[in-house]
Design a protein around this motif. Structure first.
Motif, PDB file in Angstrom:
ATOM      1  N   PRO A 277      32.301  17.994 -25.048  1.00 36.68           N
ATOM      2  CA  PRO A 277      31.347  16.748 -25.460  1.00 36.68           C
ATOM      3  C   PRO A 277      32.114  15.508 -25.279  1.00 36.68           C
ATOM      4  CG  PRO A 277      32.043  18.155 -27.402  1.00 36.68           C
ATOM      5  CD  PRO A 277      32.567  18.649 -26.084  1.00 36.68           C
ATOM      6  N   ARG A 278      31.470  14.439 -25.116  1.00 38.36           N
ATOM      7  CA  ARG A 278      32.075  13.203 -25.127  1.00 38.36           C
ATOM      8  C   ARG A 278      31.150  12.050 -25.406  1.00 38.36           C
ATOM      9  NH1 ARG A 278      33.292  11.737 -19.256  1.00 38.36           N
ATOM     10  NH2 ARG A 278      31.995   9.988 -19.252  1.00 38.36           N
ATOM     11  N   LEU A 279      31.550  10.779 -25.789  1.00 39.52           N
ATOM     12  CA  LEU A 279      30.840   9.637 -26.195  1.00 39.52           C
ATOM     13  C   LEU A 279      31.432   8.674 -25.486  1.00 39.52           C
ATOM     14  CD1 LEU A 279      28.790   8.178 -27.901  1.00 39.52           C
ATOM     15  CD2 LEU A 279      30.393   7.942 -29.748  1.00 39.52           C
ATOM     16  N   ASP A 280      30.923   7.567 -24.751  1.00 42.67           N
ATOM     17  CA  ASP A 280      31.144   6.523 -24.119  1.00 42.67           C
ATOM     18  C   ASP A 280      30.056   5.418 -24.769  1.00 42.67           C
ATOM     19  OD1 ASP A 280      32.685   7.733 -22.698  1.00 42.67           O
ATOM     20  OD2 ASP A 280      31.462   7.730 -20.774  1.00 42.67           O
ATOM     21  N   ALA A 281      30.500   4.072 -25.244  1.00 42.52           N
ATOM     22  CA  ALA A 281      29.517   3.356 -26.076  1.00 42.52           C
ATOM     23  C   ALA A 281      29.952   2.020 -25.441  1.00 42.52           C
ATOM     24  CB  ALA A 281      30.128   3.485 -27.491  1.00 42.52           C
ATOM     25  N   GLU A 282      28.987   1.110 -25.497  1.00 41.92           N
ATOM     26  CA  GLU A 282      29.131  -0.384 -25.008  1.00 41.92           C
ATOM     27  C   GLU A 282      28.470  -1.165 -26.425  1.00 41.92           C
ATOM     28  OE1 GLU A 282      26.682  -1.608 -21.796  1.00 41.92           O
ATOM     29  OE2 GLU A 282      27.065   0.375 -20.582  1.00 41.92           O
ATOM     30  N   VAL A 283      29.566  -2.063 -26.808  1.00 42.78           N
ATOM     31  CA  VAL A 283      29.251  -2.603 -28.179  1.00 42.78           C
ATOM     32  C   VAL A 283      29.135  -4.020 -27.761  1.00 42.78           C
ATOM     33  CG1 VAL A 283      29.942  -3.005 -30.618  1.00 42.78           C
ATOM     34  CG2 VAL A 283      30.478  -0.803 -29.431  1.00 42.78           C
ATOM     35  N   GLN A 284      28.402  -4.736 -28.366  1.00 41.85           N
ATOM     36  CA  GLN A 284      27.787  -6.379 -28.174  1.00 41.85           C
ATOM     37  C   GLN A 284      27.140  -6.944 -29.227  1.00 41.85           C
ATOM     38  OE1 GLN A 284      25.138  -6.991 -24.797  1.00 41.85           O
ATOM     39  NE2 GLN A 284      25.505  -4.855 -24.411  1.00 41.85           N
ATOM     40  N   ILE A 285      27.455  -8.193 -29.341  1.00 43.83           N
ATOM     41  CA  ILE A 285      26.472  -9.146 -30.359  1.00 43.83           C
ATOM     42  C   ILE A 285      26.405 -10.296 -29.664  1.00 43.83           C
ATOM     43  CG2 ILE A 285      26.971 -10.272 -32.502  1.00 43.83           C
ATOM     44  CD1 ILE A 285      28.528  -8.215 -33.695  1.00 43.83           C
ATOM     45  N   GLY A 286      25.084 -10.591 -29.511  1.00 42.42           N
ATOM     46  CA  GLY A 286      24.694 -11.827 -28.909  1.00 42.42           C
ATOM     47  C   GLY A 286      24.726 -11.866 -27.435  1.00 42.42           C
ATOM     48  N   GLY A 287      24.953 -10.491 -26.749  1.00 38.87           N
ATOM     49  CA  GLY A 287      24.999 -10.381 -25.321  1.00 38.87           C
ATOM     50  C   GLY A 287      23.623 -10.146 -24.565  1.00 38.87           C
ATOM     51  N   ARG A 288      23.600  -9.331 -23.508  1.00 40.04           N
ATOM     52  CA  ARG A 288      22.509  -9.118 -22.659  1.00 40.04           C
ATOM     53  C   ARG A 288      21.601  -8.479 -23.081  1.00 40.04           C
ATOM     54  NH1 ARG A 288      22.790  -4.168 -20.636  1.00 40.04           N
ATOM     55  NH2 ARG A 288      24.661  -2.866 -20.822  1.00 40.04           N
ATOM     56  N   LEU A 289      21.941  -7.788 -24.526  1.00 38.32           N
ATOM     57  CA  LEU A 289      20.684  -7.045 -25.145  1.00 38.32           C
ATOM     58  C   LEU A 289      20.045  -7.914 -26.067  1.00 38.32           C
ATOM     59  CD1 LEU A 289      22.101  -3.423 -25.058  1.00 38.32           C
ATOM     60  CD2 LEU A 289      20.482  -4.463 -23.556  1.00 38.32           C
ATOM     61  N   GLY A 290      20.137  -9.439 -26.199  1.00 38.38           N
ATOM     62  CA  GLY A 290      19.578  -9.939 -27.097  1.00 38.38           C
ATOM     63  C   GLY A 290      20.468 -10.786 -28.113  1.00 38.38           C
ATOM     64  N   PRO A 291      20.017 -11.410 -28.972  1.00 40.52           N
ATOM     65  CA  PRO A 291      20.809 -12.310 -29.782  1.00 40.52           C
ATOM     66  C   PRO A 291      21.404 -11.662 -31.109  1.00 40.52           C
ATOM     67  CG  PRO A 291      18.332 -12.638 -30.384  1.00 40.52           C
ATOM     68  CD  PRO A 291      18.440 -11.687 -29.106  1.00 40.52           C
ATOM     69  N   GLY A 292      21.060 -10.281 -31.282  1.00 39.08           N
ATOM     70  CA  GLY A 292      21.568  -9.618 -32.454  1.00 39.08           C
ATOM     71  C   GLY A 292      22.834  -8.475 -32.143  1.00 39.08           C
TER      72      GLY A 292
ATOM     73  N   LEU B 275      24.823   4.043 -26.486  1.00 36.34           N
ATOM     74  CA  LEU B 275      25.569   5.277 -26.661  1.00 36.34           C
ATOM     75  C   LEU B 275      25.284   6.313 -25.494  1.00 36.34           C
ATOM     76  CD1 LEU B 275      24.806   5.431 -30.476  1.00 36.34           C
ATOM     77  CD2 LEU B 275      27.004   4.627 -29.403  1.00 36.34           C
ATOM     78  N   ARG B 276      26.158   6.636 -24.737  1.00 35.62           N
ATOM     79  CA  ARG B 276      25.965   7.732 -23.668  1.00 35.62           C
ATOM     80  C   ARG B 276      26.752   9.074 -24.243  1.00 35.62           C
ATOM     81  NH1 ARG B 276      25.583   3.055 -20.509  1.00 35.62           N
ATOM     82  NH2 ARG B 276      23.722   3.207 -18.914  1.00 35.62           N
ATOM     83  N   MET B 277      25.908  10.089 -24.409  1.00 36.52           N
ATOM     84  CA  MET B 277      26.404  11.270 -24.965  1.00 36.52           C
ATOM     85  C   MET B 277      26.417  12.336 -23.957  1.00 36.52           C
ATOM     86  SD  MET B 277      24.591  11.112 -28.747  1.00 36.52           S
ATOM     87  CE  MET B 277      24.582   9.293 -29.466  1.00 36.52           C
ATOM     88  N   TYR B 278      27.565  13.040 -24.083  1.00 34.49           N
ATOM     89  CA  TYR B 278      27.720  14.232 -22.883  1.00 34.49           C
ATOM     90  C   TYR B 278      27.859  15.529 -23.782  1.00 34.49           C
ATOM     91  CZ  TYR B 278      28.717  10.394 -19.387  1.00 34.49           C
ATOM     92  OH  TYR B 278      28.277   9.348 -18.806  1.00 34.49           O
ATOM     93  N   GLY B 279      27.379  16.673 -23.032  1.00 34.79           N
ATOM     94  CA  GLY B 279      27.780  17.964 -23.688  1.00 34.79           C
ATOM     95  C   GLY B 279      26.760  18.157 -25.104  1.00 34.79           C
ATOM     96  N   ARG B 280      27.473  19.230 -25.774  1.00 34.96           N
ATOM     97  CA  ARG B 280      26.692  19.391 -27.119  1.00 34.96           C
ATOM     98  C   ARG B 280      26.374  18.176 -28.000  1.00 34.96           C
ATOM     99  NH1 ARG B 280      24.088  24.147 -26.599  1.00 34.96           N
ATOM    100  NH2 ARG B 280      24.135  24.165 -29.004  1.00 34.96           N
ATOM    101  N   LEU B 281      27.404  17.232 -27.912  1.00 32.23           N
ATOM    102  CA  LEU B 281      27.166  15.845 -28.917  1.00 32.23           C
ATOM    103  C   LEU B 281      25.918  15.471 -28.673  1.00 32.23           C
ATOM    104  CD1 LEU B 281      28.212  13.911 -30.630  1.00 32.23           C
ATOM    105  CD2 LEU B 281      28.925  12.505 -28.740  1.00 32.23           C
ATOM    106  N   ALA B 282      25.138  15.316 -27.362  1.00 35.72           N
ATOM    107  CA  ALA B 282      23.860  14.973 -27.240  1.00 35.72           C
ATOM    108  C   ALA B 282      22.792  15.583 -27.840  1.00 35.72           C
ATOM    109  CB  ALA B 282      23.523  15.006 -25.733  1.00 35.72           C
TER     110      ALA B 282
END
Length: 344
Positions: free
Chosen positions: A74-89, A94-101
């Motif tokens: 299992p693995r977790l990759d994440a992109e964290v942003q505030i006020g970026g390309r995904l809006g002002p908030g 969260l990209r989840m691999y293996g049983r974590l998904a």
């Protein structure tokens, strides 16, 4: 934006808090948490729609991408942003691999905005039973899209069988413009006659396999008490699957609303010249934004779903769900027993 590779849920929470302190962002204006479930192939579409919706409705956006469930580690990759390309908030991918998904709620729950409603949206074919996805269990409102299923009409029936108050579907949202035009047209006829209008019957010409066309027919039928059939029309009905709506009224009158993809819709009614009204094509983000405007059960949707599928008693069901464990890697087998530690 900060990218965390092979990380943990607690590290994502800490990074989000650190970015909030650095950027001076506050949570006081957050109206809800939007949890988006999407396949990797649809992530770009989901991000664009969620960004538009976040601009209309201040919210924390959490995009869950379940990848390679069969992966041994299992693995977790994440992109964290505030006020970026995904809006002002605030937004986290969260990209989840293996049983974590299969246990994505363990990562998502600590990231929910405190004391704010939760809306879950599946941008892809939804589970046959939403209760098999823990993200649906703790969500206050659940948005699916039957148009993405292999058989949209069968998907509508599944949604009716699985329905609880708080569910909705973007195929219903796509009918909003048509419903508005039909309602205003009938109001115009009633104003001219000076009395109420009764619908004696009618039909929708378009694509009988389109879920939006079926829900529009169900909505009209639920309001007038008469059967409304979806008949096969041209192949140019558009995303709504509706080419024209014909309603037979009392006093022998007939009203027709026909889509004109250049100017909107043409309204034909007795004793008046044809009129044209806007019937714009709507982007996915606009549809999502409309559904975020309300958090209470959508009773007109449940009435339309009942009439379209023949499944009754939808509004009488309990709004609570109990998690049902389902492992898609085990040949589709599932148990109806609640999962350990499940909530409702």
């Amino acid at each position: 934006m900060t990218t965390l590779w092979d990380t943990t849920g607690s590290a994502v929470v800490k990074e989000l808090a650190a970015q909030r302190r650095t950027g001076g962002a506050v949570l006081s204006g957050v109206a809800l948490t939007l949890v988006v479930v999407a396949d990797e192939s649809r992530v770009a579409e989901a991000e664009e729609a969620a960004t538009y919706a976040a601009e209309m409705h201040p919210c924390r956006v959490l995009i869950v991408v379940r990848r390679q469930i069969e992966a041994p580690v299992p693995r977790l990759d994440a992109e964290v942003q505030i006020g970026g390309r995904l809006g002002p908030g605030e937004a986290v991918v969260l990209r989840m691999y293996g049983r974590l998904a299969l246990h994505s709620e363990s990562v998502v729950l600590p990231l929910l905005a405190a004391d704010a409603p939760v809306v879950a949206w599946w941008h892809g074919p939804p589970p046959e039973r939403l209760a098999t996805d823990a993200l649906a269990v703790f969500a206050d409102r659940r948005i699916t899209d039957s148009s993405l299923a292999d058989d949209p009409r069968e998907a509508l029936r599944i949604r009716a069988e699985d329905y609880v108050p708080g569910d909705t579907d973007l195929t219903w949202t796509r009918s909003t413009a048509w419903r508005a035009v039909l309602a205003s047209t009938l109001d115009s006829v009633a104003g001219r006659r000076g009395d109420a209008v009764q619908i004696r019957g009618g039909r929708i010409e378009g694509d009988p396999h389109n879920a939006t066309a079926q829900l529009l027919a169900g909505w009209i039928a639920s309001r007038c008490g008469s059967s409304i059939e979806v008949t096969d029309g041209s192949r140019h009905a558009g995303p709504s699957g509706v080419e024209s709506v014909v309603l037979q009224l009392d006093q022998g009158e007939e009203v027709r609303v026909t889509a004109d993809h250049r100017s909107g819709a043409v309204i034909t009614q007795p004793n008046r010249p044809d009129g044209t009204v806007a019937l714009p094509a709507r982007a996915l983000g606009d549809l999502l934004s409309e559904e975020l405007r309300r958090l209470d059960p959508d009773e007109p949707y449940s009435d339309a779903l009942e009439a379209a599928t023949g499944v009754s008693g939808l509004t009488e069901r309990s709004p609570e769900r109990e998690h049902v464990w389902f492992d898609p890697t085990e040949d589709g087998e599932r148990t109806d027993a609640p999962a350990a530690g499940s909530t409702s």
